[in-house]
Design a protein around this motif. Structure first.
Motif, short mmCIF file in Angstrom:
data_model
loop_
_atom_site.label_atom_id
_atom_site.label_comp_id
_atom_site.label_asym_id
_atom_site.label_seq_id
_atom_site.Cartn_x
_atom_site.Cartn_y
_atom_site.Cartn_z
N MET A 1 0.85 -1.20 0.00
CA MET A 1 0.00 0.00 0.00
C MET A 1 0.87 1.24 0.00
N LYS A 2 0.57 2.16 -0.87
CA LYS A 2 1.37 3.37 -0.97
C LYS A 2 1.14 4.26 0.25
N ASN A 3 2.24 4.81 0.75
CA ASN A 3 2.14 5.68 1.92
C ASN A 3 1.86 7.11 1.47
N THR A 4 0.67 7.35 0.97
CA THR A 4 0.28 8.68 0.51
C THR A 4 -0.34 9.45 1.66
N ARG A 5 -0.64 10.73 1.40
CA ARG A 5 -1.32 11.54 2.41
C ARG A 5 -2.65 10.90 2.80
N ARG A 6 -3.35 10.32 1.81
CA ARG A 6 -4.65 9.72 2.11
C ARG A 6 -4.49 8.63 3.17
N LYS A 199 5.53 11.00 6.45
CA LYS A 199 6.63 10.46 5.67
C LYS A 199 6.06 9.83 4.41
N ILE A 200 6.30 10.46 3.28
CA ILE A 200 5.69 10.01 2.03
C ILE A 200 6.41 8.79 1.48
N GLY A 201 5.64 7.92 0.82
CA GLY A 201 6.21 6.68 0.31
C GLY A 201 6.58 6.75 -1.16
N ASP A 202 5.91 5.98 -1.98
CA ASP A 202 6.15 5.78 -3.40
C ASP A 202 6.72 7.02 -4.11
N PRO A 203 7.99 6.97 -4.52
CA PRO A 203 8.62 8.13 -5.15
C PRO A 203 8.10 8.42 -6.56
N THR A 204 7.30 7.49 -7.12
CA THR A 204 6.80 7.70 -8.48
C THR A 204 5.41 8.33 -8.51
N GLN A 205 4.80 8.56 -7.35
CA GLN A 205 3.43 9.09 -7.32
C GLN A 205 3.39 10.54 -7.80
N GLY A 215 4.54 21.46 -6.74
CA GLY A 215 5.45 21.65 -5.61
C GLY A 215 5.57 20.34 -4.87
N GLY A 216 5.72 20.41 -3.56
CA GLY A 216 5.83 19.20 -2.76
C GLY A 216 4.88 19.22 -1.59
N SER A 217 5.43 19.10 -0.38
CA SER A 217 4.60 18.96 0.82
C SER A 217 3.67 20.15 1.03
N LEU A 218 4.12 21.35 0.71
CA LEU A 218 3.29 22.54 0.94
C LEU A 218 2.00 22.48 0.13
N MET A 219 2.09 21.98 -1.10
CA MET A 219 0.92 21.93 -1.98
C MET A 219 -0.02 20.79 -1.60
N ASP A 220 0.42 19.90 -0.75
CA ASP A 220 -0.37 18.72 -0.40
C ASP A 220 -0.89 18.81 1.03
N ILE A 221 0.01 18.77 1.98
CA ILE A 221 -0.38 18.75 3.40
C ILE A 221 -0.21 20.12 4.05
N GLY A 222 0.76 20.92 3.57
CA GLY A 222 1.02 22.22 4.18
C GLY A 222 -0.10 23.23 4.02
N ILE A 223 -0.94 23.04 2.99
CA ILE A 223 -2.06 23.96 2.80
C ILE A 223 -3.00 23.94 3.99
N ASP A 248 16.74 14.62 1.12
CA ASP A 248 16.77 13.56 0.12
C ASP A 248 16.57 14.18 -1.26
N HIS A 249 17.68 14.51 -1.92
CA HIS A 249 17.60 15.20 -3.22
C HIS A 249 17.21 14.26 -4.36
N GLU A 250 17.32 12.96 -4.12
CA GLU A 250 16.91 12.00 -5.15
C GLU A 250 15.39 11.87 -5.19
N LYS A 251 14.78 11.77 -4.02
CA LYS A 251 13.33 11.62 -3.93
C LYS A 251 12.62 12.94 -4.20
N PHE A 252 13.20 14.02 -3.68
CA PHE A 252 12.59 15.34 -3.82
C PHE A 252 13.38 16.17 -4.82
N LYS A 253 12.94 16.08 -6.06
CA LYS A 253 13.64 16.74 -7.16
C LYS A 253 13.51 18.25 -7.04
#
Length: 373
Positions: A1-6, A199-205, A215-223, A248-253
């Motif tokens: 199971m993907k570790n998404t915000r949901r 802590k977000i999972g699947d790097p391909t989501q 963006g990243g976390s701000l556009m998802d959970i930070g709002i 983590d510069h690989e996961k967070f481009k």
């Protein structure tokens, strides 16, 4: 199971199945509005985007009296077939992303709830508006304030309503804190803290794809912290400062934020200190401090149950399915012109986008950025 915000938010939740009966329980065992017979207008809704959150909304709407799921829009034919069988949706109310403009000629659909990746909202909302249907759009409403304003303008031009999926604006514990603040029970408000992250999972989501998420976390959970600071304090911020941390510069481009801390300043002198992150769990907390008292909510924005306390004791408001209450209230707003305690219109969405634009600017430049909402 993907570790998404949901899935993260579900860690704070009782099961959706268990919750579906909870809106029917009133205080002291008395039947509430869900038990009362309803004979008024019903908002007929098509859901666009049949992913995990679209499914959650669809399930929650089965308990609605004032809103009904009548249509679907999806790019996946198999999902459309599944939903048709599950929710008894007629073939004439099923569309894909290429042909949904044809809802213009469908008198059986009043509104479309757009639940797709952030980058798609702008064009999809404008197309729905041009088709003459009301729009509910998930948050963030767009990738930036410019896009958001174009959506507001398009809906105004088409004479349709644009609402944003701010479910917390209808949540009972949240509304009780706002009531207490308005009644002066906290005295002069001094400080707000909003902590939102997992802590977000699947790097391909898609949430880690700059083109789709914006963006990243701000556009998802930070709002949630951005919006929560506004409705908890009860003012609009006038400046922002921010700092970004990336481990983590690989996961967070580039362009996908991992962690952002940001501070907001309000006209009365209140300050807010907030955190948005994709690299830490156990963060879902709001704290409001005033001269006479405080309010603390944890979980503060998860799917439920929300829990909180103030200087007067535990908050014991009814536990509800957020999306059920949201859709009931939005039906009243669209069909009956009801004014909610906290606005959920497109203009509200643009304000959050202006703040997020400024947060990204402040994080990039290291400067304090002035806001005019």
């Amino acid at each position: 199971m993907k570790n998404t915000r949901r899935h993260f938010l579900q860690n704070f939740a009782v099961s959706a199945i268990g919750l579906t009966v909870l809106p029917r329980l009133g205080l002291a065992g008395k039947p509430d509005l869900y038990e009362q017979p309803y004979d008024g207008p019903v908002l007929r809704v098509a859901i666009m985007g049949l992913g995990s959150y679209g499914s959650r909304v669809a399930e929650a709407m089965q308990s609605c009296k004032k809103a009904k799921l009548v249509g679907v829009i999806s790019g996946t034919p198999s999902k459309i077939k599944d939903w048709q069988g599950k929710y008894n949706i007629p073939e004439k109310n099923c569309y894909n992303y290429g042909n949904f403009d044809k809802i213009k000629d469908n008198p059986d659909i009043d509104a479309v709830y757009v639940i797709t990746p952030n980058a798609l909202h702008h064009d999809q909302v404008i197309r729905v508006a041009k088709a003459g249907k009301h729009v509910i759009c998930e948050k963030p409403m767009a990738l930036n304030a410019k896009e958001g304003q174009e959506m507001v303008d398009a809906c105004r031009k088409a004479n349709v309503k644009l609402l944003v999926g701010y479910r917390m604006h209808f949540e009972p514990h949240t509304l009780e804190v706002i009531r207490m603040r308005n009644a002066g029970e906290f005295g002069k408000v001094l400080f707000f803290q909003g902590l939102c992250g997992f802590k977000i999972g699947d790097p391909t989501q898609w949430r880690l794809n700059k083109q789709l998420a914006g963006g990243g976390s701000l556009m998802d959970i930070g709002i949630y912290a951005v919006n929560g600071a506004r409705y908890m304090v009860g003012e609009e911020p006038v400046w922002v400062t921010a700092q970004e941390t990336k481990t983590d510069h690989e996961k967070f481009k580039p362009g996908v934020d991992e962690t952002i801390q940001f501070q907001l300043g309000f006209p009365s002198g209140v300050t807010a200190s907030c955190l948005s992150t994709y690299s830490m769990n156990n963060l879902d907390k709001f704290f409001l401090n005033g001269e006479k008292g405080f309010a603390e909510m944890q979980p503060s924005t998860g799917y439920g149950p929300i829990k909180g306390r103030t200087h007067k004791g535990e908050l014991n408001q009814p536990v509800v399915v957020h999306q059920t209450v949201q859709m009931e209230e939005m039906s009243d707003i669209i069909l009956n012109g009801k004014q909610p305690v906290v606005p959920v219109n497109g203009e509200e969405g643009v304000k959050d986008l202006k703040i997020m634009d400024a947060i990204y600017q402040a994080a990039k430049t290291g400067e304090k950025v002035s806001l005019k909402l």
